[in-house]
Motif scaffolding. Structure first.
Motif, PDB file in Angstrom:
ATOM      1  N   ASP A   2      54.366  26.123  52.139  1.00  0.00           N
ATOM      2  CA  ASP A   2      53.931  24.981  52.289  1.00  0.00           C
ATOM      3  C   ASP A   2      52.761  24.813  51.166  1.00  0.00           C
ATOM      4  OD1 ASP A   2      56.049  23.875  53.819  1.00  0.00           O
ATOM      5  OD2 ASP A   2      54.743  24.820  55.725  1.00  0.00           O
ATOM      6  N   SER A   3      52.611  25.623  50.007  1.00  0.00           N
ATOM      7  CA  SER A   3      51.626  25.394  49.182  1.00  0.00           C
ATOM      8  C   SER A   3      52.193  25.161  47.785  1.00  0.00           C
ATOM      9  CB  SER A   3      50.877  26.775  49.245  1.00  0.00           C
ATOM     10  OG  SER A   3      50.360  27.071  50.385  1.00  0.00           O
ATOM     11  N   CYS A   4      51.514  24.270  47.045  1.00  0.00           N
ATOM     12  CA  CYS A   4      52.058  24.313  45.619  1.00  0.00           C
ATOM     13  C   CYS A   4      52.142  25.510  44.832  1.00  0.00           C
ATOM     14  CB  CYS A   4      51.030  23.119  45.177  1.00  0.00           C
ATOM     15  SG  CYS A   4      49.448  23.583  44.529  1.00  0.00           S
ATOM     16  N   PRO A   5      53.179  25.568  43.821  1.00  0.00           N
ATOM     17  CA  PRO A   5      53.038  26.500  42.847  1.00  0.00           C
ATOM     18  C   PRO A   5      51.958  26.604  42.001  1.00  0.00           C
ATOM     19  CG  PRO A   5      54.900  24.895  42.363  1.00  0.00           C
ATOM     20  CD  PRO A   5      54.167  24.380  43.629  1.00  0.00           C
ATOM     21  N   LEU A   6      51.785  27.737  41.145  1.00  0.00           N
ATOM     22  CA  LEU A   6      50.881  27.837  40.152  1.00  0.00           C
ATOM     23  C   LEU A   6      51.358  27.116  38.942  1.00  0.00           C
ATOM     24  CD1 LEU A   6      49.505  31.365  40.702  1.00  0.00           C
ATOM     25  CD2 LEU A   6      48.500  29.183  41.753  1.00  0.00           C
ATOM     26  N   SER A   7      51.489  25.966  38.961  1.00  0.00           N
ATOM     27  CA  SER A   7      52.291  25.280  37.653  1.00  0.00           C
ATOM     28  C   SER A   7      51.296  24.821  36.871  1.00  0.00           C
ATOM     29  CB  SER A   7      52.706  23.711  38.268  1.00  0.00           C
ATOM     30  OG  SER A   7      51.713  23.063  38.678  1.00  0.00           O
ATOM     31  N   PRO A   8      51.724  24.396  35.423  1.00  0.00           N
ATOM     32  CA  PRO A   8      50.634  23.996  34.395  1.00  0.00           C
ATOM     33  C   PRO A   8      49.795  22.625  34.902  1.00  0.00           C
ATOM     34  CG  PRO A   8      53.018  24.218  33.539  1.00  0.00           C
ATOM     35  CD  PRO A   8      53.079  24.390  35.125  1.00  0.00           C
ATOM     36  N   VAL A   9      50.371  21.999  35.735  1.00  0.00           N
ATOM     37  CA  VAL A   9      49.264  20.838  36.326  1.00  0.00           C
ATOM     38  C   VAL A   9      48.300  21.508  36.954  1.00  0.00           C
ATOM     39  CG1 VAL A   9      49.145  18.753  37.844  1.00  0.00           C
ATOM     40  CG2 VAL A   9      51.313  19.249  36.667  1.00  0.00           C
ATOM     41  N   VAL A  10      48.409  22.574  37.801  1.00  0.00           N
ATOM     42  CA  VAL A  10      47.068  23.352  38.180  1.00  0.00           C
ATOM     43  C   VAL A  10      46.359  23.924  37.143  1.00  0.00           C
ATOM     44  CG1 VAL A  10      46.586  25.203  39.795  1.00  0.00           C
ATOM     45  CG2 VAL A  10      48.646  23.729  40.622  1.00  0.00           C
ATOM     46  N   TYR A  33      52.119  33.894  41.891  1.00  0.00           N
ATOM     47  CA  TYR A  33      51.067  34.556  42.730  1.00  0.00           C
ATOM     48  C   TYR A  33      50.883  36.070  42.705  1.00  0.00           C
ATOM     49  CZ  TYR A  33      50.072  30.119  44.924  1.00  0.00           C
ATOM     50  OH  TYR A  33      50.053  28.681  45.284  1.00  0.00           O
ATOM     51  N   LEU A  34      49.812  36.749  42.567  1.00  0.00           N
ATOM     52  CA  LEU A  34      49.716  38.057  42.591  1.00  0.00           C
ATOM     53  C   LEU A  34      49.976  38.485  44.222  1.00  0.00           C
ATOM     54  CD1 LEU A  34      46.408  38.349  40.462  1.00  0.00           C
ATOM     55  CD2 LEU A  34      48.814  38.375  39.676  1.00  0.00           C
ATOM     56  N   THR A  35      50.019  39.977  44.027  1.00  0.00           N
ATOM     57  CA  THR A  35      50.206  40.627  45.400  1.00  0.00           C
ATOM     58  C   THR A  35      49.108  41.585  45.336  1.00  0.00           C
ATOM     59  OG1 THR A  35      51.540  42.240  44.140  1.00  0.00           O
ATOM     60  CG2 THR A  35      52.918  40.420  44.955  1.00  0.00           C
ATOM     61  N   GLU A  36      49.191  42.351  46.791  1.00  0.00           N
ATOM     62  CA  GLU A  36      47.983  43.000  47.083  1.00  0.00           C
ATOM     63  C   GLU A  36      47.974  44.316  46.263  1.00  0.00           C
ATOM     64  OE1 GLU A  36      44.605  43.701  49.323  1.00  0.00           O
ATOM     65  OE2 GLU A  36      46.037  41.938  49.417  1.00  0.00           O
ATOM     66  N   ASP A  37      49.385  44.866  45.812  1.00  0.00           N
ATOM     67  CA  ASP A  37      49.288  46.058  44.910  1.00  0.00           C
ATOM     68  C   ASP A  37      48.491  45.834  43.615  1.00  0.00           C
ATOM     69  OD1 ASP A  37      50.679  47.114  47.012  1.00  0.00           O
ATOM     70  OD2 ASP A  37      52.546  46.439  46.216  1.00  0.00           O
ATOM     71  N   VAL A  43      43.085  32.758  33.945  1.00  0.00           N
ATOM     72  CA  VAL A  43      41.983  33.868  33.842  1.00  0.00           C
ATOM     73  C   VAL A  43      41.795  34.600  35.243  1.00  0.00           C
ATOM     74  CG1 VAL A  43      39.603  34.495  33.384  1.00  0.00           C
ATOM     75  CG2 VAL A  43      40.661  32.927  31.858  1.00  0.00           C
ATOM     76  N   PHE A  44      41.821  33.708  36.223  1.00  0.00           N
ATOM     77  CA  PHE A  44      41.565  33.780  37.621  1.00  0.00           C
ATOM     78  C   PHE A  44      42.853  34.106  38.542  1.00  0.00           C
ATOM     79  CE2 PHE A  44      38.811  32.919  41.561  1.00  0.00           C
ATOM     80  CZ  PHE A  44      38.455  34.072  41.743  1.00  0.00           C
ATOM     81  N   GLY A  45      43.276  35.251  38.721  1.00  0.00           N
ATOM     82  CA  GLY A  45      44.263  35.189  39.397  1.00  0.00           C
ATOM     83  C   GLY A  45      44.443  34.928  41.009  1.00  0.00           C
ATOM     84  N   VAL A  46      45.451  34.127  41.551  1.00  0.00           N
ATOM     85  CA  VAL A  46      45.294  33.825  42.832  1.00  0.00           C
ATOM     86  C   VAL A  46      46.474  34.412  43.564  1.00  0.00           C
ATOM     87  CG1 VAL A  46      45.780  31.856  44.297  1.00  0.00           C
ATOM     88  CG2 VAL A  46      44.944  31.525  42.147  1.00  0.00           C
ATOM     89  N   TYR A  47      46.130  35.115  44.842  1.00  0.00           N
ATOM     90  CA  TYR A  47      46.933  35.930  45.480  1.00  0.00           C
ATOM     91  C   TYR A  47      47.703  35.279  46.572  1.00  0.00           C
ATOM     92  CZ  TYR A  47      44.509  39.947  43.429  1.00  0.00           C
ATOM     93  OH  TYR A  47      44.218  40.649  42.631  1.00  0.00           O
ATOM     94  N   GLY A  48      49.034  35.456  46.822  1.00  0.00           N
ATOM     95  CA  GLY A  48      49.988  34.996  47.700  1.00  0.00           C
ATOM     96  C   GLY A  48      50.243  35.930  48.712  1.00  0.00           C
TER      97      GLY A  48
END
Length: 376
Positions: free
Chosen positions: A253-261, A203-207, A271-276
């Motif tokens: 309580d969220s699923c990780p950014l796995s290869p299945v995702v 997951y990406l951060t705000e920075d 391509v599209f980053g997800v922020y945690g």
């Protein structure tokens, strides 16, 4: 004269046989008999009718018979010596570990040699599917290690050839393997004949947020406790296609950014980053103080609340907006619902039977995103 010498040698053999029964002497038996055999051959009397070769053969037979008796009598000692050698090998292994701690480069080399393609170690994972593997190679957010391609006609397909070309251009090794190997790497999922060993995505951060160069009001999609990787992948694919500016997710309580995702998103996750976010409430309060509107979502049979509820088709997006989507089953938590300024719902096209009056979260997200983004 030589007859007495032979008798004397027989006495020595008897003495040595008795001494062989003492622990600690077996390891020296071979050398003792070897030296004695040489001295006996050198002391052969001149003019003796016994030929050296015949005499040496006889001594060898006697030595073997004596040694055989000694070995049979000393079986417990041998077992003890075997245990000692085993303990020594264990100590050597421990010493080797200590040496590897002093030489990190050697330790990393050993780890690479012992690693297997299907390994799920922390430094890499297996991405599967043509689109995820291709986008992982072209966008460089992961560190690619090895590409595994199904041997046979599959490797000649244009889509697979393109993935192999991208791997060659980036110096990634390409290995031809069987379908059984690919099935094992992907845990039986649909791999389309391609698997990529690469570093995981986080997951990406705000920075790390890039600056936005769009004059239209932004829309952030906020996900709370989405646990199904197939749902998360489908949501990412819709959000990217429809033009969402950012996807934010709760880390707990969220699923990780796995290869299945990644496979469920058809590679969009590459391509599209997800922020945690550790705390979504703090982020929502901050954005609300900056003039953003916080929009929640509820089902058609939502409980009455002081927050206005309207249909998504009637909503007009005129300023920066945060669209909140809750997890499977429970929906948005009470804490996040209390921070919403407006609640949206998707009207049903018919009377619904109890138990099937809601939509899958990924389907509902696609409908709401299209409705909101078409008005900005």
């Amino acid at each position: 004269m030589w007859v007495f010498r032979i008798l004397h040698q027989h006495k020595l053999l008897l003495v040595w046989t008795r001494r062989l029964q003492q622990p600690g002497l077996i390891s020296r038996v071979g050398s003792q008999f070897a030296s004695y055999h040489v001295s006996a051959a050198l002391q052969r009397p001149k003019g003796s009718s016994i030929k050296p070769v015949v005499k040496r053969q006889r001594w060898q037979e006697r030595e073997r018979s004596v040694q055989g008796k000694a070995w049979r009598n000393e079986t417990p000692v041998l077992q003890k010596q075997t245990q000692t050698r085993t303990d020594g090998s264990r100590v050597s292994s421990e010493l080797r570990k200590l040496c590897l701690d002093d030489f990190p480069a050697e330790r990393e080399k050993l780890v690479r040699e012992r690693s297997t393609p299907e390994s799920r170690a922390e430094n890499h994972e297996i991405v599967f599917g043509i689109a995820p593997c291709l986008l992982a190679l072209t966008h460089g957010r992961r560190k690619a290690h090895k590409l595994f391609v199904k041997d046979g006609e599959t490797s000649n397909r244009s889509s697979v050839v393109k993935v192999c070309e991208e791997a060659h251009q980036r110096g990634v090794q390409v290995h031809r393997v069987s379908k059984r190997d690919l099935d094992k790497m992907s845990s039986g999922r649909v791999h389309q004949g391609v698997c990529l060993q690469a570093s995981p995505l986080r997951y990406l951060t705000e920075d790390s947020a890039p600056r936005r160069n769009d004059s239209r009001p932004p829309l952030w999609l906020v996900l709370e406790e989405i646990q199904d990787p197939m749902n998360l992948g489908a949501i990412l694919r819709s959000a990217y296609f429809l033009g969402v500016d950012r996807v934010a997710s709760s880390l707990h309580d969220s699923c990780p950014l796995s290869p299945v995702v990644s496979k469920a998103s058809s590679g969009v996750m590459e391509v599209f980053g997800v922020y945690g976010y550790e705390n979504l409430e703090d982020m929502l309060r901050l954005k609300a103080s900056q003039g953003w509107q916080v929009v929640g979502t509820v089902g058609t049979e939502a409980e009455q609340s002081h927050i206005p509820v309207g249909q998504c088709s009637d909503f007009q997006m005129t300023k920066p907006t945060l669209l909140l989507m809750g997890g499977e089953g429970e929906g948005l938590s009470k804490e996040l619902l209390s921070l919403c300024q407006t609640l949206l719902t998707i009207p049903a096209g018919r009377e619904l039977f109890p138990g099937i009056e809601s939509l899958n979260v990924s389907v509902a997200t696609g409908i709401l995103l299209h409705s909101l983004l078409s008005t900005r």
